[in-house]
Design a protein around this motif. Structure first.
Motif, PDB file in Angstrom:
ATOM      1  N   TRP A   1     -20.934   7.700 -14.404  1.00 30.80           N
ATOM      2  CA  TRP A   1     -22.140   7.072 -13.872  1.00 30.80           C
ATOM      3  C   TRP A   1     -23.036   8.053 -13.111  1.00 30.80           C
ATOM      4  CZ3 TRP A   1     -17.262   4.660 -12.838  1.00 30.80           C
ATOM      5  CH2 TRP A   1     -17.002   3.546 -13.651  1.00 30.80           C
ATOM      6  N   GLY A   2     -22.612   9.286 -12.949  1.00 30.23           N
ATOM      7  CA  GLY A   2     -23.393  10.253 -12.188  1.00 30.23           C
ATOM      8  C   GLY A   2     -23.448   9.925 -10.710  1.00 30.23           C
ATOM      9  N   LEU A   3     -22.350   9.388 -10.177  1.00 27.67           N
ATOM     10  CA  LEU A   3     -22.292   8.982  -8.777  1.00 27.67           C
ATOM     11  C   LEU A   3     -21.278   9.819  -8.006  1.00 27.67           C
ATOM     12  CD1 LEU A   3     -22.234   5.104  -9.263  1.00 27.67           C
ATOM     13  CD2 LEU A   3     -24.181   6.477  -8.504  1.00 27.67           C
ATOM     14  N   ARG A   4     -21.635  10.139  -6.784  1.00 28.66           N
ATOM     15  CA  ARG A   4     -20.670  10.808  -5.890  1.00 28.66           C
ATOM     16  C   ARG A   4     -20.122   9.751  -4.937  1.00 28.66           C
ATOM     17  NH1 ARG A   4     -20.408  15.064  -1.212  1.00 28.66           N
ATOM     18  NH2 ARG A   4     -18.867  16.500  -2.086  1.00 28.66           N
ATOM     19  N   ILE A   5     -18.832   9.549  -5.004  1.00 25.00           N
ATOM     20  CA  ILE A   5     -18.175   8.511  -4.215  1.00 25.00           C
ATOM     21  C   ILE A   5     -17.352   9.190  -3.122  1.00 25.00           C
ATOM     22  CG2 ILE A   5     -16.582   6.562  -4.292  1.00 25.00           C
ATOM     23  CD1 ILE A   5     -17.361   6.315  -7.289  1.00 25.00           C
TER      24      ILE A   5
ATOM     25  N   PRO B   1     -19.172  13.560   4.197  1.00 24.56           N
ATOM     26  CA  PRO B   1     -20.131  14.281   3.358  1.00 24.56           C
ATOM     27  C   PRO B   1     -21.125  13.337   2.705  1.00 24.56           C
ATOM     28  CG  PRO B   1     -18.042  14.038   2.200  1.00 24.56           C
ATOM     29  CD  PRO B   1     -17.822  13.516   3.603  1.00 24.56           C
ATOM     30  N   GLU B   2     -22.207  13.887   2.210  1.00 23.29           N
ATOM     31  CA  GLU B   2     -23.216  13.085   1.530  1.00 23.29           C
ATOM     32  C   GLU B   2     -22.656  12.523   0.226  1.00 23.29           C
ATOM     33  OE1 GLU B   2     -26.720  15.371   0.932  1.00 23.29           O
ATOM     34  OE2 GLU B   2     -27.253  15.427   3.065  1.00 23.29           O
ATOM     35  N   GLY B   3     -23.195  11.397  -0.196  1.00 25.52           N
ATOM     36  CA  GLY B   3     -22.767  10.785  -1.435  1.00 25.52           C
ATOM     37  C   GLY B   3     -23.597   9.543  -1.714  1.00 25.52           C
ATOM     38  N   ASP B   4     -23.345   8.940  -2.859  1.00 28.39           N
ATOM     39  CA  ASP B   4     -24.050   7.726  -3.233  1.00 28.39           C
ATOM     40  C   ASP B   4     -23.365   6.478  -2.698  1.00 28.39           C
ATOM     41  OD1 ASP B   4     -26.074   8.960  -5.115  1.00 28.39           O
ATOM     42  OD2 ASP B   4     -24.206   9.631  -6.050  1.00 28.39           O
TER      43      ASP B   4
END
Length: 256
Positions: free
Chosen positions: A58-62, A78-81
């Motif tokens: 899905w192109g997501l950072r979890i 950390p940064e993420g979706d």
């Protein structure tokens, strides 16, 4: 409705699966018929799943955390979706911890924040008002959240230490499963739930996020008979023994 809380004790002879992996004593070949430990890469304040077989869908950072026990402000996130907290965000169900946890969530940039209860919250006096307290997140309790159209469907379970009857209610089509306690043999320190493992085999989620067993912090993968592969993360942040109520592990991030 709710099951009583219990504590996971650290056996004095236990060696963390990731430590065994780094020594070359545990790997996918040895565990081709069962769960295999996945290595985590150190990114400073957090860890990252970097296994080459994990291909983003899905192109997501979890970003996954758990078992902060009121010490959430000591975790560098950390940064993420998507941010997932797999329960035990308080110590002994203290309402003040829950309220500050909500305030802290509101300070984080992740556009989707998903939370389930752990054993410390399960029987708290305020649990019936939890959605009013955690208004900076989507609270999941035997319920699902579709992150966006065509995106992952996340299901959050209720907590029960073993033989959880609610696992039968996990629906087909669940992409990401959040369960406070880990599945048997999957980053569980020997204390996981066989009922959850059976539910995973039935539902076949891409990712399972848990915690609860602090000393088993890490990652594992299970190849299912149908060819699907499920990743398991034990994202517990607090440590064990003298560090049981202080942050000892960073967040875990994974690209999906």
């Amino acid at each position: 409705r709710h099951c009583s809380a219990f504590s996971a004790l650290v056996p004095s002879t236990y060696t963390a699966p990731l430590a065994l992996h780094s020594m070359g004593l545990l790997g996918s070949k040895a565990f081709s018929q069962g769960p295999a430990t996945l290595p985590l890469s150190d990114a400073g304040s957090h860890s990252v799943v970097t296994d080459s077989s994990v291909r983003p869908k899905w192109g997501l950072r979890i970003v996954c955390i758990s078992d902060t026990h009121g010490n959430h402000r000591d975790v560098t996130v950390p940064e993420g979706d998507i941010l997932i907290h797999a329960g035990d965000f308080t110590a002994y169900g203290k309402e003040a911890h829950a309220k500050d946890f909500n305030d802290w969530l509101g300070e984080l940039p992740h556009r989707i924040k998903l939370v389930v209860v752990g054993n410390h919250e399960n029987n708290a006096e305020w649990i019936g008002r939890v959605e009013d307290i955690l208004w900076n997140a989507t609270f999941l309790r035997q319920s699902s959240h579709e992150c966006h159209i065509g995106g992952p469907v996340v299901f959050g379970t209720d907590f029960c230490p073993s033989g959880n009857p609610y696992y039968d209610q996990i629906p087909e089509g669940t992409s990401i499963l959040i369960a406070h306690g880990p599945a048997a043999g999957c980053a569980d320190g020997g204390k996981g739930c066989s009922s959850l493992l059976e539910a995973v085999r039935r539902v076949k989620p891409v990712l399972v996020v848990s915690g609860h067993v602090h000393f088993a912090h890490g990652a594992a993968a299970l190849q299912l008979p149908t060819g699907e592969r499920t990743i398991f993360l034990n994202a517990a942040n607090c440590g064990s023994g003298p560090k049981e109520r202080s942050i000892a592990h960073g967040a875990i991030a994974i690209e999906l």
